[in-house]
Design a protein around this motif. Structure first.
Motif, PDB file in Angstrom:
ATOM      1  N   LYS A 148     113.784   1.249   3.573  1.00 40.16           N
ATOM      2  CA  LYS A 148     113.942   2.067   4.943  1.00 40.16           C
ATOM      3  C   LYS A 148     112.733   2.484   5.346  1.00 40.16           C
ATOM      4  N   GLY A 149     111.553   2.730   4.941  1.00 36.11           N
ATOM      5  CA  GLY A 149     110.232   2.843   5.367  1.00 36.11           C
ATOM      6  C   GLY A 149     109.618   1.698   6.180  1.00 36.11           C
ATOM      7  N   LEU A 150     109.919   0.527   5.806  1.00 36.31           N
ATOM      8  CA  LEU A 150     109.336  -0.838   6.207  1.00 36.31           C
ATOM      9  C   LEU A 150     110.168  -0.783   7.579  1.00 36.31           C
ATOM     10  N   ALA A 151     111.406  -0.478   7.576  1.00 42.79           N
ATOM     11  CA  ALA A 151     112.403  -0.458   8.795  1.00 42.79           C
ATOM     12  C   ALA A 151     111.800   0.504   9.808  1.00 42.79           C
ATOM     13  N   ALA A 152     111.238   1.415   9.442  1.00 46.65           N
ATOM     14  CA  ALA A 152     110.812   2.620  10.355  1.00 46.65           C
ATOM     15  C   ALA A 152     109.585   2.182  10.895  1.00 46.65           C
ATOM     16  N   ASP A 157     116.193  -2.702  11.460  1.00 53.30           N
ATOM     17  CA  ASP A 157     117.322  -2.256  10.996  1.00 53.30           C
ATOM     18  C   ASP A 157     117.323  -2.045   9.603  1.00 53.30           C
ATOM     19  N   PRO A 158     117.640  -0.694   9.148  1.00 50.52           N
ATOM     20  CA  PRO A 158     117.318  -0.661   7.640  1.00 50.52           C
ATOM     21  C   PRO A 158     118.528  -1.200   6.838  1.00 50.52           C
ATOM     22  N   HIS A 290     105.552  12.428   9.884  1.00 49.43           N
ATOM     23  CA  HIS A 290     105.550  12.291   8.676  1.00 49.43           C
ATOM     24  C   HIS A 290     105.670  11.044   8.263  1.00 49.43           C
ATOM     25  N   GLY A 291     106.029  10.002   8.743  1.00 52.59           N
ATOM     26  CA  GLY A 291     106.055   8.702   8.552  1.00 52.59           C
ATOM     27  C   GLY A 291     107.618   8.466   7.819  1.00 52.59           C
ATOM     28  N   TRP A 292     108.429   9.369   8.357  1.00 58.16           N
ATOM     29  CA  TRP A 292     110.196   9.325   7.884  1.00 58.16           C
ATOM     30  C   TRP A 292     110.831   8.442   8.648  1.00 58.16           C
ATOM     31  N   PRO A 293     111.805   7.876   8.261  1.00 60.55           N
ATOM     32  CA  PRO A 293     112.418   6.647   9.091  1.00 60.55           C
ATOM     33  C   PRO A 293     113.311   7.558  10.166  1.00 60.55           C
ATOM     34  N   VAL A 294     113.458   6.918  11.336  1.00 61.82           N
ATOM     35  CA  VAL A 294     114.210   7.269  12.675  1.00 61.82           C
ATOM     36  C   VAL A 294     114.743   5.813  12.946  1.00 61.82           C
ATOM     37  N   SER A 295     115.975   6.014  13.014  1.00 64.55           N
ATOM     38  CA  SER A 295     116.537   4.823  13.388  1.00 64.55           C
ATOM     39  C   SER A 295     117.959   4.926  14.263  1.00 64.55           C
ATOM     40  N   PHE A 356     118.709   8.851  14.612  1.00 66.90           N
ATOM     41  CA  PHE A 356     119.120   9.231  13.397  1.00 66.90           C
ATOM     42  C   PHE A 356     118.076   9.454  12.482  1.00 66.90           C
ATOM     43  N   LEU A 357     117.886  10.526  12.082  1.00 70.68           N
ATOM     44  CA  LEU A 357     116.474  11.010  11.392  1.00 70.68           C
ATOM     45  C   LEU A 357     116.894  10.809   9.928  1.00 70.68           C
ATOM     46  N   TYR A 358     116.458   9.863   9.201  1.00 71.78           N
ATOM     47  CA  TYR A 358     117.080   9.759   7.779  1.00 71.78           C
ATOM     48  C   TYR A 358     116.341  10.939   7.016  1.00 71.78           C
ATOM     49  N   PRO A 359     117.079  11.275   5.690  1.00 68.69           N
ATOM     50  CA  PRO A 359     116.850  12.368   5.044  1.00 68.69           C
ATOM     51  C   PRO A 359     115.546  12.100   4.178  1.00 68.69           C
ATOM     52  N   PRO A 360     114.596  13.201   4.366  1.00 66.42           N
ATOM     53  CA  PRO A 360     113.149  13.129   3.816  1.00 66.42           C
ATOM     54  C   PRO A 360     113.073  12.799   2.398  1.00 66.42           C
ATOM     55  N   PRO A 361     112.137  12.173   1.957  1.00 70.32           N
ATOM     56  CA  PRO A 361     112.303  12.237   0.395  1.00 70.32           C
ATOM     57  C   PRO A 361     112.398  13.416  -0.280  1.00 70.32           C
TER      58      PRO A 361
END
Length: 362
Positions: A148-152, A157-158, A290-295, A356-361
């Motif tokens: 999912k990080g690569l997708a972000a 599309d993760p 933060h570099g967290w996934p947004v999709s 959609f902001l994916y849950p942070p680590p």
């Protein structure tokens, strides 16, 4: 002024206008609950979050073999991916044949190679449907989290990346920074996503109470909230750095709850989650910082973020409780009418959520 606002609102279907202490929204007919529960549409296909998230699933019918529907829902909860994706994937892998063996030695419903099974089979039997579907959920969840990080980073599309990783290996997805240019893999991903999107894979679901007896897990539901300018003393939540009973305070609590941080001091607060920039409209920028996934692809547990800047500088956030096979999402949230500064559920097309902001680590 009211006529002007009404005219603007008419241009944006179902867009909420939220201010601290004030909520205005339009509720289209498809969003109205049919069973009085406050959310969902009876007859839609869905996968519901596990019991830790507040609602449970009840499945009937659909094209998934009846005896395995519950297993698919369990795997979906394990992976955080839609049940429709997992069901369509099993159809593509084995045609629902639990005794299938490929020419290269892949086994069972989920077509695991022995080496991969040793990591995700948990000592089970790849030819046992329940074991195979559970392992599929574990492996797909691991692939999704890995990619999912690569997708972000790439805007990909993760879910597609996870499917491609299942077919061609995650190393290939990382090497090509997306779905690899292999005809088999590209057809595999496209076929599964198209089939899952048809809405005929998982049975009817209905939002029901969690084992705890209530879906509203927020601990401050009776706290005083801000309805004046400036806000009155006692309306700020010192545990989160937000104001009680606002959408943002609910979402921060829910993100903590889902990772097991259920008493102060919490893992996430306004300070470390959002750098103190807690207004809802700022959340996407903070996620990206933060570099967290947004999709644009919804997943259970993600933050549903709404950009309504033409109407309000405040924005709105909610949490995704279910991803439905009919391309809608079930949201849990605070402070959307008629639930002024209180809990509610709302079903809407995923395309009407800005991101959609994916849950942070954890």
């Amino acid at each position: 002024m009211k006529k002007l606002v009404a005219g603007i609102l008419a241009l944006v279907l179902a867009t909420p206008l939220l201010l601290v202490g004030m909520v205005v929204t339009i509720m289209p007919s498809w969003a109205a609950p049919e069973d009085g529960s406050g959310g969902g549409r009876s007859g839609s296909s869905c996968v519901i979050v596990p019991a830790t998230g507040g609602v449970a699933a009840s499945a009937t019918g659909g094209n998934t073999p009846k005896e395995w529907q519950a297993y698919v829902h369990e795997a979906a909860a394990e992976s955080g991916l839609p049940a429709g994706i997992l069901a369509a994937q099993l159809e593509a892998e084995s045609g629902w044949n639990p005794r299938a063996v490929s020419p290269v030695g892949a086994q069972g419903l989920a077509q695991f190679m022995p080496a991969t099974w040793s990591s995700y089979g948990n000592g089970g039997d790849p030819f046992n449907p329940r074991d195979a579907i559970a392992a599929q959920g574990r492996y797909m969840g691991a692939l999704f989290n890995q990619l999912k990080g690569l997708a972000a980073q790439t805007g990909g599309d993760p879910v597609a990346f996870a499917l491609a990783g299942y077919n061609a290996g995650p190393g290939a997805v990382e090497k090509f920074r997306g779905v690899p240019p292999f005809g088999e893999t590209q057809n595999y991903v496209a076929k599964i996503k198209a089939k899952a999107g048809s809405g005929d894979w998982t049975g009817s679901c209905k939002a029901t109470a969690s084992p705890g007896g209530t879906q509203d897990i927020y601990p401050h539901k009776d706290a005083p909230f801000c309805n004046t300018t400036p806000c009155a003393p006692g309306t700020a939540n010192p545990e989160s750095g937000m104001y009680y009973r606002e959408c943002v305070d609910w979402v921060i609590y829910k993100l903590n709850y889902d990772i097991g941080s259920r008493a102060p001091p919490y893992k996430w607060t306004n300070a470390n989650l959002l750098n103190g920039q807690g207004m809802a409209y700022q959340w996407r920028n903070q996620w990206q910082a933060h570099g967290w996934p947004v999709s644009a692809t919804p997943v259970v547990g993600a933050v549903a973020w709404f950009d309504i800047s033409p109407l309000s500088p405040m924005g709105h956030v909610a949490t995704v409780a279910a991803v439905n096979a009919d391309a809608t999402v079930l949201l849990e949230e605070y402070n959307r009418l008629p639930n002024d500064h209180s809990y509610g559920q709302f079903t809407m097309p995923a395309t009407q959520v800005s991101a959609f902001l994916y849950p942070p680590p954890a």
